[in-house]
Design a protein around this motif. Structure first.
Motif, mmCIF file in Angstrom:
data_model
loop_
_atom_site.group_PDB
_atom_site.id
_atom_site.type_symbol
_atom_site.label_atom_id
_atom_site.label_comp_id
_atom_site.label_asym_id
_atom_site.label_seq_id
_atom_site.Cartn_x
_atom_site.Cartn_y
_atom_site.Cartn_z
ATOM 1 N N HIS A 449 0.872 -1.200 0.011
ATOM 2 C CA HIS A 449 -0.042 -0.187 -0.131
ATOM 3 C C HIS A 449 0.850 1.345 0.397
ATOM 4 O O HIS A 449 0.565 2.266 -0.519
ATOM 5 C CB HIS A 449 -0.757 0.239 1.388
ATOM 6 C CG HIS A 449 -1.639 -1.038 1.199
ATOM 7 N ND1 HIS A 449 -2.525 -1.429 2.203
ATOM 8 C CD2 HIS A 449 -2.043 -2.021 -0.073
ATOM 9 C CE1 HIS A 449 -3.584 -2.542 1.576
ATOM 10 N NE2 HIS A 449 -3.285 -2.497 0.874
ATOM 11 N N GLY A 475 -8.116 10.533 -6.047
ATOM 12 C CA GLY A 475 -9.346 9.938 -4.625
ATOM 13 C C GLY A 475 -8.267 8.191 -3.958
ATOM 14 O O GLY A 475 -8.485 8.683 -2.523
ATOM 15 N N GLU A 476 -8.080 7.875 -4.630
ATOM 16 C CA GLU A 476 -7.327 6.710 -4.301
ATOM 17 C C GLU A 476 -5.910 6.928 -2.951
ATOM 18 O O GLU A 476 -6.166 6.082 -2.214
ATOM 19 C CB GLU A 476 -7.115 5.648 -5.201
ATOM 20 C CG GLU A 476 -8.010 5.092 -6.502
ATOM 21 C CD GLU A 476 -8.795 3.961 -5.102
ATOM 22 O OE1 GLU A 476 -8.183 3.341 -4.247
ATOM 23 O OE2 GLU A 476 -9.928 4.164 -5.315
ATOM 24 N N ARG A 479 -7.656 8.057 0.107
ATOM 25 C CA ARG A 479 -8.703 7.080 0.999
ATOM 26 C C ARG A 479 -7.028 5.578 1.638
ATOM 27 O O ARG A 479 -7.381 5.533 2.703
ATOM 28 C CB ARG A 479 -9.020 5.742 -0.401
ATOM 29 C CG ARG A 479 -9.818 4.781 0.744
ATOM 30 C CD ARG A 479 -10.353 4.463 -0.762
ATOM 31 N NE ARG A 479 -9.598 3.912 -1.574
ATOM 32 C CZ ARG A 479 -8.846 2.627 -1.154
ATOM 33 N NH1 ARG A 479 -9.694 1.828 -0.305
ATOM 34 N NH2 ARG A 479 -8.428 1.490 -2.534
ATOM 35 N N ARG A 482 -5.182 7.555 3.894
ATOM 36 C CA ARG A 482 -6.314 7.832 5.163
ATOM 37 C C ARG A 482 -6.109 6.596 6.159
ATOM 38 O O ARG A 482 -5.542 6.419 7.430
ATOM 39 C CB ARG A 482 -7.540 8.132 4.528
ATOM 40 C CG ARG A 482 -8.861 8.330 6.279
ATOM 41 C CD ARG A 482 -7.842 9.783 7.082
ATOM 42 N NE ARG A 482 -9.128 11.065 5.978
ATOM 43 C CZ ARG A 482 -8.356 12.635 5.828
ATOM 44 N NH1 ARG A 482 -7.988 12.524 7.852
ATOM 45 N NH2 ARG A 482 -9.295 14.027 5.535
ATOM 46 N N ALA A 483 -5.997 5.398 5.499
ATOM 47 C CA ALA A 483 -6.241 4.098 6.075
ATOM 48 C C ALA A 483 -4.379 4.343 7.040
ATOM 49 O O ALA A 483 -4.486 3.359 7.863
ATOM 50 C CB ALA A 483 -6.306 3.019 4.929
ATOM 51 N N ALA A 490 -3.431 12.808 3.730
ATOM 52 C CA ALA A 490 -4.839 12.801 2.986
ATOM 53 C C ALA A 490 -5.570 14.020 2.016
ATOM 54 O O ALA A 490 -6.226 13.811 1.455
ATOM 55 C CB ALA A 490 -6.011 11.835 3.842
ATOM 56 N N GLU A 494 -7.395 15.785 -0.608
ATOM 57 C CA GLU A 494 -8.988 15.981 -0.202
ATOM 58 C C GLU A 494 -8.669 17.264 -1.320
ATOM 59 O O GLU A 494 -10.177 17.936 -1.974
ATOM 60 C CB GLU A 494 -9.520 15.868 0.475
ATOM 61 C CG GLU A 494 -9.382 14.294 1.031
ATOM 62 C CD GLU A 494 -9.553 13.842 2.823
ATOM 63 O OE1 GLU A 494 -9.498 14.357 2.802
ATOM 64 O OE2 GLU A 494 -9.818 12.985 3.157
ATOM 65 N N LEU A 501 -14.376 14.071 -4.046
ATOM 66 C CA LEU A 501 -13.988 12.723 -3.743
ATOM 67 C C LEU A 501 -15.282 11.687 -3.424
ATOM 68 O O LEU A 501 -15.852 11.673 -2.932
ATOM 69 C CB LEU A 501 -13.095 12.162 -2.354
ATOM 70 C CG LEU A 501 -12.923 11.148 -1.785
ATOM 71 C CD1 LEU A 501 -11.533 10.873 -2.840
ATOM 72 C CD2 LEU A 501 -12.177 12.015 -0.130
#
Length: 501
Positions: A449, A475-476, A479, A482-483, A490, A494, A501
């Motif tokens: 990731h 967008g990916e 995401r 953030r994870a 992130a 955004e 988003l």
């Protein structure tokens, strides 16, 4: 030739096993992963739900034994590498059956061995190599028979191979018409029935599997309408998705077939059959309303088919030689292969052997290419026949020139007329942002990731603001960041999206 094939395939396979950093280039795209996912689900006792929505549904059952061993992809890739070696031998033997000299037949086989896309696709979980082998094996077996009608057992075998072709790529199943018509001509009706029975075995198996999934008793995916639309729409380039004007844009979690089903459902068309009819209607409407653009699209796809550069929407073949040292050793350019075919085509048509049998798969592939979209994955399965045709034709020209019949030089050069569309409409370069985005998707699916985040960010910076890749990459990245607990990063992505988003 075989020694070079064994060394190139062995070195390539070892490179894949030992070079962890190279795995991202071979990792399956979403469409390819569906074959593996279906096989793994069946091995665990489950039944894949929903219809066949991707090309070549039979391939998931072909890969099943490899995943049953627990070695999965690695064993499949080893099998594909052996197929590549066997294909070199089949090309050589087919050339010899056409009357081509031993040395020239070896060189034609070597051209296949040294073609980088053929080498590369052997290490992807796609039906390309297996389909190529099946077509070449069928043609070789029928060529060995000559002009005679096949015996009973052989008739059934031909039919069985034709049924496998139908389950991998339906248009290629038409090659069984060659032995079938010979049987009818010689009034061997029982053997003709055995051939039909052979075709029916894989086809009925796929029908029963489709029924077991809760759908119609039908062997193929309901995707002809979507495939036609991908090749005929306002955004069409002749080289596949996306189609933003119709809302058909892939994402990391949805391949183009899934997107098409969802969009059709949103427009009131439920189920695969209704969706396919809807997309078929949209495609036919566009063709009727845009005749000038349609002619241009046909020329573009012919330019890709007979062009000097390989192209694939997902695996960028223009960069294939950068993947690693095994790719750089496969130095045969596509223009060299096309030169062999185009220069040998007309002489072969005038004086060659087994003309219908060898040219039929090429014609079927060209027709599908013009009707739908061009991609190296769809072109590669008939490359062995093109090489045999070209090699045989050039052998005929050489023989005529030795006798002082110089007009055959002009006959050979006339085949280059098919290359005119490629000069008018050269194969496009895949944009850097699209190439990076595809790598990012594969990195994410690998579970890497952080690497995926880095590549998504590079794709976002390369993309023009407002484009599909721009929104999807940002967008990916947002995401994933953030994870991973990277809240500030992130928020940056955004903000770039401006609330989209």
């Amino acid at each position: 030739m075989l020694l070079v094939a064994i060394l190139s395939r062995g070195f390539h396979y070892l490179y894949y096993l030992l070079s962890e950093s190279s795995r991202i280039f071979y990792w399956p795209v979403l469409g390819a992963y569906r074959f593996e996912a279906a096989a793994e689900l069946m091995l665990s006792g489950g039944v894949p739900r929903g219809p066949f929505v991707y090309a070549g549904p039979l391939f998931q059952y072909v890969v099943l034994p490899f995943y049953a061993t627990g070695m999965g992809r690695e064993l499949l890739f080893a099998f594909n590498s052996l197929c590549g070696i066997f294909l070199a031998w089949l090309i050589y033997r087919s050339c010899r059956l056409c009357g081509t000299g031993r040395v020239w037949s070896l060189l034609i086989g070597l051209a296949w061995v040294l073609y980088a896309p053929a080498l590369f696709y052997e290490l992807t979980p796609l039906p390309v190599t297996f389909l190529t082998l099946t077509v070449a094996l069928f043609v070789w077996l029928v060529m060995r028979q000559g002009e005679k009608a096949p015996a009973g057992t052989r008739s059934f075998l031909y039919g069985l191979l034709g049924g496998v072709l139908a389950g991998l790529r339906p248009p290629f199943a038409a090659v069984v018409m060659v032995p079938f018509l010979r049987l009818l001509k010689s009034r061997r009706l029982l053997r003709a029935g055995l051939l039909v029975a052979g075709v029916a075995v894989p086809v009925l198996f796929l029908c029963s599997e489709q029924k077991r999934r809760g759908k119609d008793f039908w062997p193929f995916p309901r995707s002809a309408g979507l495939n036609l639309l991908l090749g005929h729409n306002s955004d069409a380039t002749g080289y596949g998705p996306p189609v933003p004007s119709e809302g058909l844009v892939e994402s990391p979690g949805e391949d183009i077939h899934q997107v098409a089903l969802r969009v059709a459902r949103e427009r009131g068309y439920e189920g695969p059959s209704e969706a396919d009819r809807y997309w078929m209607g949209r495609a036919l409407e566009w063709i009727v309303e845009h005749p000038q653009k349609e002619v241009e699209l046909i020329l573009r796809k012919m330019g890709g088919f007979f062009g000097a550069k390989p192209f694939d929407t997902y695996y960028d073949q223009s960069r294939v030689n950068r993947f690693g040292s095994p790719m750089r050793l496969a130095f045969m350019p596509r223009w060299g292969l096309m030169g062999i075919f185009l220069l040998g085509l007309v002489p072969f048509c005038l004086a060659g052997r087994r003309r219908v049998l060898l040219l039929l798969p090429v014609g079927l592939a060209l027709a599908a290419n013009v009707a739908f979209v061009h991609s190296e994955r769809y072109f590669l399965p008939i490359l062995p026949q093109m090489l045999v045709v070209g090699g045989s034709g050039l052998g005929i020209v050489a023989g005529r020139l030795r006798k002082g019949r110089w007009k055959w030089l002009g006959v050979a050069l006339s085949g280059l007329a098919l290359a005119v569309p490629s000069a008018l409409y050269p194969v496009p370069q895949i944009a850097e942002e699209a190439y990076l985005y595809g790598l990012a998707v594969r990195a994410y699916n690998m579970g890497n990731h952080r690497e995926a985040l880095s590549i998504y960010e590079r794709a976002a910076m390369s993309a023009e603001e407002g484009t599909a890749v721009y929104f999807q990459a940002h967008g990916e990245a947002a995401r994933i960041a953030r994870a991973l607990g990277m809240d500030e990063k992130a928020r940056e992505h955004e903000r770039a999206l401006g609330g989209n988003l």
